[in-house]
Design a protein around this motif. Structure first.
Motif, PDB file in Angstrom:
ATOM      1  N   ARG A   1      -6.513   7.919   0.876  1.00 11.70           N
ATOM      2  CA  ARG A   1      -5.799   7.016   0.847  1.00 11.70           C
ATOM      3  C   ARG A   1      -4.359   7.442   1.918  1.00 11.70           C
ATOM      4  N   TRP A   2      -3.734   6.235   2.278  1.00 13.30           N
ATOM      5  CA  TRP A   2      -2.286   6.499   2.980  1.00 13.30           C
ATOM      6  C   TRP A   2      -1.642   5.252   2.812  1.00 13.30           C
ATOM      7  N   HIS A   3      -0.394   5.634   2.448  1.00 13.67           N
ATOM      8  CA  HIS A   3       0.617   4.688   1.709  1.00 13.67           C
ATOM      9  C   HIS A   3       0.849   3.580   3.140  1.00 13.67           C
ATOM     10  N   SER A   4       1.031   2.554   3.073  1.00 10.23           N
ATOM     11  CA  SER A   4       1.475   1.358   4.073  1.00 10.23           C
ATOM     12  C   SER A   4       2.969   0.840   3.669  1.00 10.23           C
ATOM     13  N   HIS A   5       3.265   0.390   2.526  1.00 14.82           N
ATOM     14  CA  HIS A   5       4.554  -0.045   2.313  1.00 14.82           C
ATOM     15  C   HIS A   5       4.726  -0.690   0.943  1.00 14.82           C
ATOM     16  N   ASN A   6       5.831  -0.620   0.366  1.00  9.78           N
ATOM     17  CA  ASN A   6       6.212  -1.313  -0.949  1.00  9.78           C
ATOM     18  C   ASN A   6       6.553  -2.840  -0.771  1.00  9.78           C
ATOM     19  N   ASN A   7       6.308  -3.404  -1.799  1.00 10.70           N
ATOM     20  CA  ASN A   7       7.113  -4.717  -1.760  1.00 10.70           C
ATOM     21  C   ASN A   7       8.663  -4.462  -2.164  1.00 10.70           C
ATOM     22  N   PHE A   8       9.515  -5.655  -1.976  1.00 15.61           N
ATOM     23  CA  PHE A   8      10.588  -5.539  -2.222  1.00 15.61           C
ATOM     24  C   PHE A   8      11.016  -5.394  -3.660  1.00 15.61           C
ATOM     25  N   LEU A   9      11.973  -4.628  -4.199  1.00 16.77           N
ATOM     26  CA  LEU A   9      12.237  -4.536  -5.561  1.00 16.77           C
ATOM     27  C   LEU A   9      12.821  -6.006  -5.929  1.00 16.77           C
TER      28      LEU A   9
END
Length: 458
Positions: free
Chosen positions: A176-184
């Protein structure tokens, strides 16, 4: 369900290069005094640099959407964490990758873009954990083809042909590789761009022919959600833009208006000694006629100096007579710039204006303050290389400054004056190239002279 595949242009066209250069010129203009950046950009233009082509969308298949809530018709995918562990949804799959797309020269730069948000609130517990609602890349191994007879697309989610996840060869963990988070605390859906997976990213080490790139929607901790209404995977292709000739680099630097940071003073002479009274140069008007005095004359200008000249300006320390009795708000005490040249017969005289017969070309620089008895510093109008008098200069010409006064009682006094000029910024690599262009014959002569000197010493 498949997203439409938009085609990408792989051409390295002149129009694309022109657009890239225009962007470079605009960047130069943003940093008019940062000459470290100017040297670096000039080198990049000459040596060549990567130029990114327009992104295209990778054909993808999406999982069946989450059933609409409250009777809404909006297509939404949602994953919710029911405990403090991680919950995920295999949400997107690409078509199987072909072997040619996996070679180093044909690799893409990949980026996931989603229209998504989190649950819209942050509870106090675990509120400082930023990775609560996010997206990840993974790899799925596909056993079979993706198209049926008649070349009709099949959604692997509906036929159960999503393949197995690829595992790390040593640890056995799913890759797995992280892409992005949603805005808090995101109340509204937003377009969010993920990290770009470069052509040397670790993911390319594990992707093989027939593998599919997968995207997972993830959420962690009880009550955290990941809502998404759409997404796409962009692919970018970079190409090496060829280097530009040095004369083109120089042209670009000049189009951007980049000049040396400090002006230089022309070597010049005053045409006379200052008057004994207060040690000032001066001119006084009588009646309505203009009284004028040739005041400063520069040394002859060389062709190279003229070619490198970006702009000129007259600067004075001066004043008028110190009083003004009329209600006329204008000042009739001023300075102008002109040009002396070799006229027919070898006589040095004012350069005529070719558009006006028997007219001595003069260009207004600045006026003294009206009725001001104090000597003050004045900086006159700036004349750039594309306007007179600079644009009409020829090798051997001299720039001159004139003092003027008009109408009875008006005077013009000066304590000091100088004509300054700015040169165009010359990158180091251009100066080095000019030095390397020394004529071969001259280099040979210097080599012979060196050998003769060594023989004499022995």
């Amino acid at each position: 369900m498949a997203l439409v595949h938009s085609s990408s242009s792989g051409t390295n066209s002149p129009e694309r290069h022109f657009s890239s250069l225009s962007g470079g010129i605009n960047k130069l203009r943003l940093f008019p005094s940062d000459h470290h950046m100017h040297h670096a950009l000039a080198k990049a233009l000459h040596k060549g640099e990567p130029s990114q082509l327009a992104p295209a969308e990778v054909p993808v298949f999406l999982a069946p959407p989450t059933p609409a809530a409250n009777g809404t018709s909006q297509t939404t995918w949602t994953i919710e964490s029911r405990d403090d562990g991680k919950s995920e949804l295999l949400w997107l799959l690409t078509e199987p990758l072909e072997s040619w797309a996996l070679t180093s020269k044909d690799r893409w730069r990949l980026q996931l873009v989603t229209t998504s948000k989190d649950q819209g609130w942050i509870p106090m517990r675990n509120s400082f954990s930023f990775r609560q609602s996010w997206f990840e890349f993974g790899i799925r191994m596909t056993p079979g083809p993706i198209r049926s007879e008649g070349d009709q697309e099949r959604n692997p989610f509906t036929i159960g042909d999503i393949g197995k996840p690829k595992l790390h060869p040593e640890t056995g963990a799913e890759l797995r590789w992280h892409s992005h988070n949603n805005f808090l605390f995101g109340h509204d859906f937003a377009d969010i761009e993920g990290n770009i997976l470069e052509t040397d990213h670790e993911i390319w080490k594990y992707l093989g022919p027939g593998d599919r790139l997968a995207v997972y929607m993830c959420a962690r901790h009880r009550g955290r959600k990941n809502h998404c209404t759409g997404g796409r995977v962009h692919r970018f292709r970079s190409q090496k833009r060829p280097g530009l000739p040095l004369n083109v680099v120089r042209k670009i630097m000049r189009m951007a208006g980049i000049m040396a940071p400090q002006p230089r003073v022309f070597k010049s002479e005053y045409t006379s000694e200052p008057e004994e009274h207060d040690g000032l140069w001066g001119v006084a008007a009588e009646g309505s006629s203009v009284a004028q005095e040739l005041w400063i004359v520069t040394h002859p200008l060389s062709g190279q100096m003229i070619r490198n000249m970006a702009q000129i300006q007259l600067r004075t320390r001066s004043r008028d007579q110190g009083w003004a009795g009329s209600s006329d708000p204008n000042s009739y005490s001023w300075f102008s710039l002109g040009v002396l040249t070799r006229l027919p017969g070898g006589v040095l005289g004012p350069k005529p204006d070719p558009t006006k017969a028997s007219y001595m070309g003069l260009w207004l620089s600045h006026n003294n303050n009206r009725g001001d008895p104090e000597i003050r510093d004045y900086s006159g109008k700036i004349f750039t290389a594309d306007v007179e008098p600079v644009s009409g200069l020829s090798p051997g010409d001299r720039l001159v400054a004139w003092m003027h006064a008009q109408y009875g009682g008006w005077e013009n006094f000066a304590e000091e004056g100088k004509i300054v000029y700015w040169e165009y910024f010359e990158p180091t690599l251009l100066r080095e190239a000019a030095q390397q262009k020394e004529p071969p014959r001259k280099r040979k002569i210097e080599k012979v002279r060196s050998k003769v000197a060594m023989a004499d010493n022995s």
